[in-house]
Design an enzyme around this catalytic site. Sequence first.
Site, PDB file in Angstrom:
ATOM      1  N   GLU A  51     -33.498  44.858 -76.977  1.00 33.41           N
ATOM      2  CA  GLU A  51     -33.931  43.976 -78.090  1.00 33.41           C
ATOM      3  C   GLU A  51     -34.460  44.761 -79.297  1.00 33.41           C
ATOM      4  OE1 GLU A  51     -36.571  40.862 -76.672  1.00 33.41           O
ATOM      5  OE2 GLU A  51     -34.937  39.876 -75.610  1.00 33.41           O
TER       6      GLU A  51
ATOM      7  N   GLU B  51     -30.236  38.742 -70.409  1.00 27.79           N
ATOM      8  CA  GLU B  51     -31.491  37.997 -70.224  1.00 27.79           C
ATOM      9  C   GLU B  51     -31.196  36.538 -70.542  1.00 27.79           C
ATOM     10  OE1 GLU B  51     -35.192  39.354 -71.941  1.00 27.79           O
ATOM     11  OE2 GLU B  51     -34.591  41.459 -71.699  1.00 27.79           O
TER      12      GLU B  51
HETATM   13  O1  AHR Z   1     -37.997  38.799 -69.920  1.00 26.43           O
HETATM   14  C1  AHR Z   1     -39.178  38.876 -70.645  1.00 26.43           C
HETATM   15  C2  AHR Z   1     -39.005  39.597 -71.976  1.00 26.43           C
HETATM   16  O2  AHR Z   1     -38.181  38.826 -72.799  1.00 26.43           O
HETATM   17  C3  AHR Z   1     -38.314  40.936 -71.941  1.00 26.43           C
HETATM   18  O3  AHR Z   1     -39.177  41.986 -71.661  1.00 26.43           O
HETATM   19  C4  AHR Z   1     -37.773  41.063 -73.333  1.00 26.43           C
HETATM   20  O4  AHR Z   1     -36.624  41.860 -73.384  1.00 26.43           O
HETATM   21  C5  AHR Z   1     -37.539  39.632 -73.764  1.00 26.43           C
HETATM   22  O5  AHR Z   1     -38.053  39.355 -75.011  1.00 26.43           O
END
Ligand code: AHR
Length: 504
Positions: free
Chosen positions: A173, A292
Amino acid sequence: MLQAQLTIDPAFRVAPVRRRTFGTFVEHLGRCVYTGIYEPGHPTADENGFRGDVLALTRELGVSTVRYPGGNFVSGYRWEDGIGPRANRPRRLDLAWHSTETNEVGVDEFMRWTRLAGVEPMMAVNLGTRGVQEALDLLEYCNIRSGTALSDLRIANGTKDPHDVRMWCLGNEMDGPWQIGHKTAREYGRIAAETARAMRMIDPNLELVACGSSGSSMPTFGSWEATVLEETYDVVDHISCHAYYEEKDGDLGGFLACSTDMEHFIASVAATADHVGARLRSRKRIGISFDEWNVWYLSRFQSAEPPTDWPVAPPLLEDHYHLADAVALGGLLITLLRNSDRVLAASLAQLVNVIAPIMTEPGGRVWKQTTFHPFAQASRYASGDVLRVEPVSPMYDTAEFGEVPVLHAVATHDEDDETTTLFAVNRSTEEPVTLEIDARALGRDVVITSADTLTDPDVYARNTADAPDRVAPRANPDHRSDPLRVVLPPVSWNVIRLTPPPRP
Ligand code: AHR
């Protein structure tokens, strides 16, 4: 009673079912690692300190890959802190989660855990505070057999064979201002390309993931992907997508349709990648690693008081999921499967305690959240090929997405065992749907061999350590095979299995 129809035809093949669709994520965050996968002294812990109850549920969940060690954590992480004798490992500030990292678990322990869990590791390198050299060092430590400083160090630390990690995320990210070492798309694209090129000098066959946007609502969404891929197109295999959803302002109907956003997200990133490919006159097709995704009540987390101390493994992001969350998650899984031609890997974030399908008590019990069930069933029953189904469905209106279909579905068909599985969500908050299935294209007169439904009269019902099976899939008696028909209750996730009658 609402009515819907769909046709299942093996000719409408999208792609093979990809095992990597069923990946998850273990980050050094909250209690995911400590008192999650690892808790020496727990009654079920093995000689490594891994909780046996969590390992058993990880296997039952049907997890394929596990991304590690972050997440936001990775952008400040020094992997060398987590190797060698535990007594020598430093305690560090974890800036991402305002915690203290003890480094009791590091790369070697995680790899040992993946072998016990029967999952494939997916590593992320730190491109926040670090760069090319540290990524190369970690790759050498993990993947070179022996005869170099870092591979021999791994052996001296007790792991003779290389970890052989195939899939690597180039940072995390990096478009997010919250990220340590946050960069512009051009800055990130340059360092990602340099890192990828150098990593490929060690092993040209690695699978590398460039960071896409951390959400489709980011102000740089679209232009971020285009710039990053301009820099990295030839040296990476995938671009990542991240998305989290929650019910907002009591709009349950809109929340249950959140996969509409995911669908659009995937289409936009694919189009952007193809546009860059066209400009570069490239025949290569960039895949999507949706590494994610989940339901996450992020707004609650963001409005909580910021911590002032630096605790070890504090309870963070411990969302307790209800039935509607599980149905929304089932819809997201259906969308990932429907896009299996482009989404080549995915990771439910995360595995245990932190926005997770598995919850633990420190020193105590483990239980399955409601969201465990759609994931476990899809991983277990999706096999063979993904088939596109286009339901003819009643529509309903949502504030966020306009008109959306009540029924959301996908099918898989396994030629080897002649089994077809339909995964379907009824998003209606009030009415059951009678679904008629036209499966004539499957040949011999198929019958419904099972119909399982996850539902509850209370859409906000949850599982707890005391009532772990309050929300669980149950056999749905409301189906018949001539003609094929099944009744899907309101707010439900459904798995319908079809097979031909036994041969005489
Ligand atoms: O999954 C929780 C967080 O969400 C992770 O660390 C990050 O990559 C995202 O913003």
